[in-house]
Design a protein around this motif. Structure first.
Motif, PDB file in Angstrom:
ATOM      1  N   HIS A   1       0.823  -1.210   0.000  1.00 13.45           N
ATOM      2  CA  HIS A   1       0.000   0.000   0.000  1.00 13.45           C
ATOM      3  C   HIS A   1       0.856   1.258   0.000  1.00 13.45           C
ATOM      4  O   HIS A   1       0.527   2.238  -0.674  1.00 13.45           O
ATOM      5  CB  HIS A   1      -0.957  -0.021   1.188  1.00 13.45           C
ATOM      6  N   TYR A   2       1.960   1.251   0.762  1.00  7.82           N
ATOM      7  CA  TYR A   2       2.872   2.385   0.714  1.00  7.82           C
ATOM      8  C   TYR A   2       3.411   2.574  -0.703  1.00  7.82           C
ATOM      9  O   TYR A   2       3.479   3.699  -1.223  1.00  7.82           O
ATOM     10  CB  TYR A   2       4.043   2.160   1.675  1.00  7.82           C
ATOM     11  N   ALA A   3       3.812   1.472  -1.334  1.00  9.18           N
ATOM     12  CA  ALA A   3       4.402   1.544  -2.672  1.00  9.18           C
ATOM     13  C   ALA A   3       3.401   2.053  -3.698  1.00  9.18           C
ATOM     14  O   ALA A   3       3.736   2.885  -4.561  1.00  9.18           O
ATOM     15  CB  ALA A   3       4.922   0.167  -3.086  1.00  9.18           C
ATOM     16  N   VAL A   4       2.162   1.584  -3.629  1.00  8.11           N
ATOM     17  CA  VAL A   4       1.128   2.024  -4.574  1.00  8.11           C
ATOM     18  C   VAL A   4       0.883   3.525  -4.429  1.00  8.11           C
ATOM     19  O   VAL A   4       0.757   4.248  -5.420  1.00  8.11           O
ATOM     20  CB  VAL A   4      -0.175   1.237  -4.362  1.00  8.11           C
ATOM     21  N   ALA A   5       0.829   4.015  -3.189  1.00  5.00           N
ATOM     22  CA  ALA A   5       0.609   5.448  -2.957  1.00  5.00           C
ATOM     23  C   ALA A   5       1.747   6.280  -3.527  1.00  5.00           C
ATOM     24  O   ALA A   5       1.524   7.317  -4.165  1.00  5.00           O
ATOM     25  CB  ALA A   5       0.459   5.707  -1.459  1.00  5.00           C
ATOM     26  N   LEU A   6       2.984   5.833  -3.322  1.00  6.45           N
ATOM     27  CA  LEU A   6       4.137   6.573  -3.836  1.00  6.45           C
ATOM     28  C   LEU A   6       4.198   6.550  -5.359  1.00  6.45           C
ATOM     29  O   LEU A   6       4.516   7.562  -5.995  1.00  6.45           O
ATOM     30  CB  LEU A   6       5.422   5.989  -3.251  1.00  6.45           C
ATOM     31  N   LYS A   7       3.897   5.394  -5.965  1.00  3.74           N
ATOM     32  CA  LYS A   7       3.909   5.298  -7.429  1.00  3.74           C
ATOM     33  C   LYS A   7       2.855   6.206  -8.048  1.00  3.74           C
ATOM     34  O   LYS A   7       3.087   6.846  -9.076  1.00  3.74           O
ATOM     35  CB  LYS A   7       3.683   3.843  -7.853  1.00  3.74           C
TER      36      LYS A   7
ATOM     37  N   ASN B   1      -2.584  11.781   3.095  1.00  2.00           N
ATOM     38  CA  ASN B   1      -3.747  11.157   3.726  1.00  2.00           C
ATOM     39  C   ASN B   1      -3.684   9.636   3.635  1.00  2.00           C
ATOM     40  O   ASN B   1      -3.954   8.922   4.603  1.00  2.00           O
ATOM     41  CB  ASN B   1      -5.039  11.664   3.075  1.00  2.00           C
ATOM     42  N   ARG B   2      -3.320   9.128   2.458  1.00  2.21           N
ATOM     43  CA  ARG B   2      -3.253   7.668   2.287  1.00  2.21           C
ATOM     44  C   ARG B   2      -2.124   7.069   3.126  1.00  2.21           C
ATOM     45  O   ARG B   2      -2.312   6.051   3.789  1.00  2.21           O
ATOM     46  CB  ARG B   2      -3.077   7.313   0.817  1.00  2.21           C
ATOM     47  N   MET B   3      -0.957   7.701   3.092  1.00  2.00           N
ATOM     48  CA  MET B   3       0.178   7.182   3.852  1.00  2.00           C
ATOM     49  C   MET B   3      -0.111   7.197   5.354  1.00  2.00           C
ATOM     50  O   MET B   3       0.236   6.258   6.071  1.00  2.00           O
ATOM     51  CB  MET B   3       1.438   8.002   3.546  1.00  2.00           C
TER      52      MET B   3
ATOM     53  N   THR C   1      -3.025   6.980   6.811  1.00  2.00           N
ATOM     54  CA  THR C   1      -4.019   5.972   7.152  1.00  2.00           C
ATOM     55  C   THR C   1      -3.406   4.574   7.145  1.00  2.00           C
ATOM     56  O   THR C   1      -3.709   3.753   8.014  1.00  2.00           O
ATOM     57  CB  THR C   1      -5.221   6.040   6.189  1.00  2.00           C
ATOM     58  N   VAL C   2      -2.523   4.302   6.186  1.00  2.00           N
ATOM     59  CA  VAL C   2      -1.809   3.014   6.198  1.00  2.00           C
ATOM     60  C   VAL C   2      -0.954   2.914   7.456  1.00  2.00           C
ATOM     61  O   VAL C   2      -0.878   1.860   8.095  1.00  2.00           O
ATOM     62  CB  VAL C   2      -0.943   2.852   4.935  1.00  2.00           C
ATOM     63  N   TRP C   3      -0.324   4.018   7.844  1.00  4.20           N
ATOM     64  CA  TRP C   3       0.472   4.037   9.074  1.00  4.20           C
ATOM     65  C   TRP C   3      -0.400   3.753  10.298  1.00  4.20           C
ATOM     66  O   TRP C   3       0.023   3.034  11.218  1.00  4.20           O
ATOM     67  CB  TRP C   3       1.162   5.388   9.210  1.00  4.20           C
ATOM     68  N   ARG C   4      -1.620   4.276  10.296  1.00  6.86           N
ATOM     69  CA  ARG C   4      -2.535   3.980  11.402  1.00  6.86           C
ATOM     70  C   ARG C   4      -2.812   2.483  11.475  1.00  6.86           C
ATOM     71  O   ARG C   4      -2.859   1.896  12.567  1.00  6.86           O
ATOM     72  CB  ARG C   4      -3.848   4.750  11.236  1.00  6.86           C
ATOM     73  N   CYS C   5      -3.005   1.862  10.320  1.00  6.46           N
ATOM     74  CA  CYS C   5      -3.225   0.409  10.296  1.00  6.46           C
ATOM     75  C   CYS C   5      -2.009  -0.319  10.842  1.00  6.46           C
ATOM     76  O   CYS C   5      -2.145  -1.310  11.586  1.00  6.46           O
ATOM     77  CB  CYS C   5      -3.519  -0.061   8.873  1.00  6.46           C
ATOM     78  N   SER C   6      -0.812   0.156  10.511  1.00  7.18           N
ATOM     79  CA  SER C   6       0.398  -0.504  10.999  1.00  7.18           C
ATOM     80  C   SER C   6       0.494  -0.421  12.520  1.00  7.18           C
ATOM     81  O   SER C   6       0.953  -1.367  13.175  1.00  7.18           O
ATOM     82  CB  SER C   6       1.639   0.113  10.343  1.00  7.18           C
ATOM     83  N   ARG C   7       0.055   0.698  13.103  1.00 10.54           N
ATOM     84  CA  ARG C   7       0.031   0.824  14.571  1.00 10.54           C
ATOM     85  C   ARG C   7      -0.895  -0.208  15.190  1.00 10.54           C
ATOM     86  O   ARG C   7      -0.573  -0.823  16.210  1.00 10.54           O
ATOM     87  CB  ARG C   7      -0.423   2.228  14.988  1.00 10.54           C
ATOM     88  N   VAL C   8      -2.038  -0.411  14.562  1.00 12.83           N
ATOM     89  CA  VAL C   8      -2.994  -1.395  15.068  1.00 12.83           C
ATOM     90  C   VAL C   8      -2.396  -2.799  15.022  1.00 12.83           C
ATOM     91  O   VAL C   8      -2.476  -3.566  15.985  1.00 12.83           O
ATOM     92  CB  VAL C   8      -4.306  -1.350  14.252  1.00 12.83           C
TER      93      VAL C   8
END
Length: 202
Positions: free
Chosen positions: A26-32, A76-78, A80-87
């Motif tokens: 997900h991080y990679a898709v957002a950056l691309k 915003n996307r990064m 939110t993905v980071w929030r998921c990683s915290r969980v």
């Protein structure tokens, strides 16, 4: 001589065994996606600045506004993905089935109930963090969930790389339950970043 086309493979395991791989994807898709738009928008923004041609100013304005917009989308996307990683760091994964589809609010917000132990009562508001919209295929058969239904959580849909960030839809109505949840549950929710209601802006 004809060749047999290769079947595309998922870049990560999606059965709950490789959550970190799903997050990296997900991080990679957002950056691309950000890079794809930036290579067009940055030259547009610089066009009148570099050439000093006045009639290119509207093009520069469009490029500048567009770049700021895609930069905000990336943030915003990064985040939110980071929030998921915290969980996922705070809670262990557990398979929850079945999943009841309650309501779909297009394009990326889903309302659902989780089956399994302790499930079936609370409606969760889930934000979909991947390409596509609507209900991920096969979600009704269960998801890999990490979290606490009083506070929220994150999940991976088996058979895909669809990532979900969720919290109770009736957040305010459950304030008393959260206050009485006990020290350990409250501490864990704080570690996961779930003590307050979050509205992912994606």
């Amino acid at each position: 001589m004809s060749t047999v086309p290769k079947i595309p493979q998922m870049p990560t395991a999606t059965d709950g065994t490789d959550v970190q791989g799903v997050l990296r994807r997900h991080y990679a898709v957002a950056l691309k996606r950000f890079a794809k738009f930036s290579v067009v928008l940055i030259p547009m923004f610089l066009s009148s600045i570099v050439t000093k041609i006045e009639y290119l100013l509207p093009l520069s304005l469009v490029g500048g506004i567009g770049f700021v917009s895609v930069a905000l989308l990336l943030y915003n996307r990064m985040s939110t993905v980071w929030r998921c990683s915290r969980v996922f760091r705070a809670y262990s994964l557990e398979f929850r089935a079945p999943v009841e589809k309650v309501h779909e609010q297009r394009p990326l917000t889903l309302y659902l109930r989780l089956g399994g132990e302790g499930g079936g009562a609370r409606i969760m508001r889930a934000k979909r963090l991947s390409d596509g919209s609507g209900w991920p295929e096969g979600i009704e058969n269960g998801i890999w969930f990490a979290g606490d239904e009083l506070f929220g959580g994150a999940a991976v849909v088996p058979g895909s790389d669809v990532l979900l960030f969720m919290q109770p839809s009736e957040w305010k109505e459950m304030d008393a339950e959260r206050r009485n949840a006990g020290e350990e549950r409250t501490r864990k929710a704080g570690k996961a970043g779930l003590k307050e209601y979050v509205v992912p802006r994606i």
